[in-house]
Design an enzyme around this catalytic site. Structure first.
Site, PDB file in Angstrom:
ATOM      1  N   ILE A   1       0.754  -1.244  -0.094  1.00  0.00           N
ATOM      2  CA  ILE A   1       0.099  -0.049  -0.046  1.00  0.00           C
ATOM      3  C   ILE A   1       0.925   1.174   0.021  1.00  0.00           C
ATOM      4  CG2 ILE A   1      -1.965   1.056   1.175  1.00  0.00           C
ATOM      5  CD1 ILE A   1      -2.449  -1.745   0.434  1.00  0.00           C
ATOM      6  N   PRO A   2       0.987   1.965  -1.105  1.00  0.00           N
ATOM      7  CA  PRO A   2       1.993   2.761  -1.237  1.00  0.00           C
ATOM      8  C   PRO A   2       1.883   4.264  -0.536  1.00  0.00           C
ATOM      9  CG  PRO A   2       0.850   2.889  -3.296  1.00  0.00           C
ATOM     10  CD  PRO A   2       0.375   1.772  -2.315  1.00  0.00           C
ATOM     11  N   CYS A   3       1.780   3.977   0.858  1.00  0.00           N
ATOM     12  CA  CYS A   3       1.403   5.525   1.551  1.00  0.00           C
ATOM     13  C   CYS A   3       2.325   6.337   1.498  1.00  0.00           C
ATOM     14  CB  CYS A   3       1.309   5.008   3.035  1.00  0.00           C
ATOM     15  SG  CYS A   3       2.967   4.390   3.803  1.00  0.00           S
ATOM     16  N   HIS A   4       3.667   6.103   1.158  1.00  0.00           N
ATOM     17  CA  HIS A   4       4.529   7.243   0.769  1.00  0.00           C
ATOM     18  C   HIS A   4       4.327   8.081  -0.470  1.00  0.00           C
ATOM     19  CE1 HIS A   4       5.830   3.712  -1.802  1.00  0.00           C
ATOM     20  NE2 HIS A   4       6.375   4.609  -2.578  1.00  0.00           N
TER      21      HIS A   4
END
Length: 149
Positions: free
Chosen positions: A112-115
């Site tokens: 989950i590419p929260c960055h």
DNA sequence: TGCGAGAGCTATT
DNA sequence: AATAGCTCTCGCA
């Protein structure tokens, strides 16, 4: 299938991954490594290749709560791109702060590419260190520009 | 249990 | 510059 764990390097940090078959249970950043291997896509990603990690499954997506919906929206943000907390929020029909909470409790960063979720003005936060977020974004920018990996 | 405050924010006064 | 909005979590009783 049992959950197995491993780590690989990302810059000055280590990425720990626990997964079970093709479902990723947990990803975290740490200053030290642990024995074991990580899924091949993660390894390639850490090596700077523009890998689409959203193809892996995460436990975060298995339920149908608001958080899961937020995670799905975040996962749709493509490699090298960014979205704002507000954009994700409006897509899920909630408030930006809620997205912030979801990101803070994201069990599987990278998958989950929260960055890639940044503040409207500024980069936003990241745990354990915002440096990682900056490094990830810089790397993706470079990886996207590069024609071949 | 149950209430209050604050979190990886933002749009609107 | 201050504030309301939304959901979840933690602390305190």
């Amino acid at each position: 299938m049992a959950i197995v764990g491993g780590s690989c390097r990302f810059g000055l940090w280590y990425v720990h991954v626990w997964w079970d078959g093709d479902v990723v249970h947990r990803v975290r950043f740490a200053e030290t490594g642990i024995p074991g291997t990580v899924p091949a896509p993660v390894l390639q990603y850490c090596a700077g290749r523009p890998v689409d990690l959203s193809r892996m499954n995460s436990v975060a997506l298995e339920h149908d709560s608001l958080f899961s919906r937020i995670y799905r929206s975040v996962r749709d943000v493509p490699y090298g791109a960014t979205a704002t907390y507000g954009a994700i929020a409006s897509r899920c029909g909630t408030a930006p702060r809620v997205v912030g909470r979801a990101m803070a409790h994201n069990p599987t960063p990278l998958v989950i590419p929260c960055h890639r979720v940044v503040a409207a003005r500024g980069i936003g936060g990241f745990s354990p260190s915002v440096e990682i977020k900056e490094a990830l974004l810089a790397m993706e920018k470079k990886g996207k520009t590069r024609v071949k990996g």
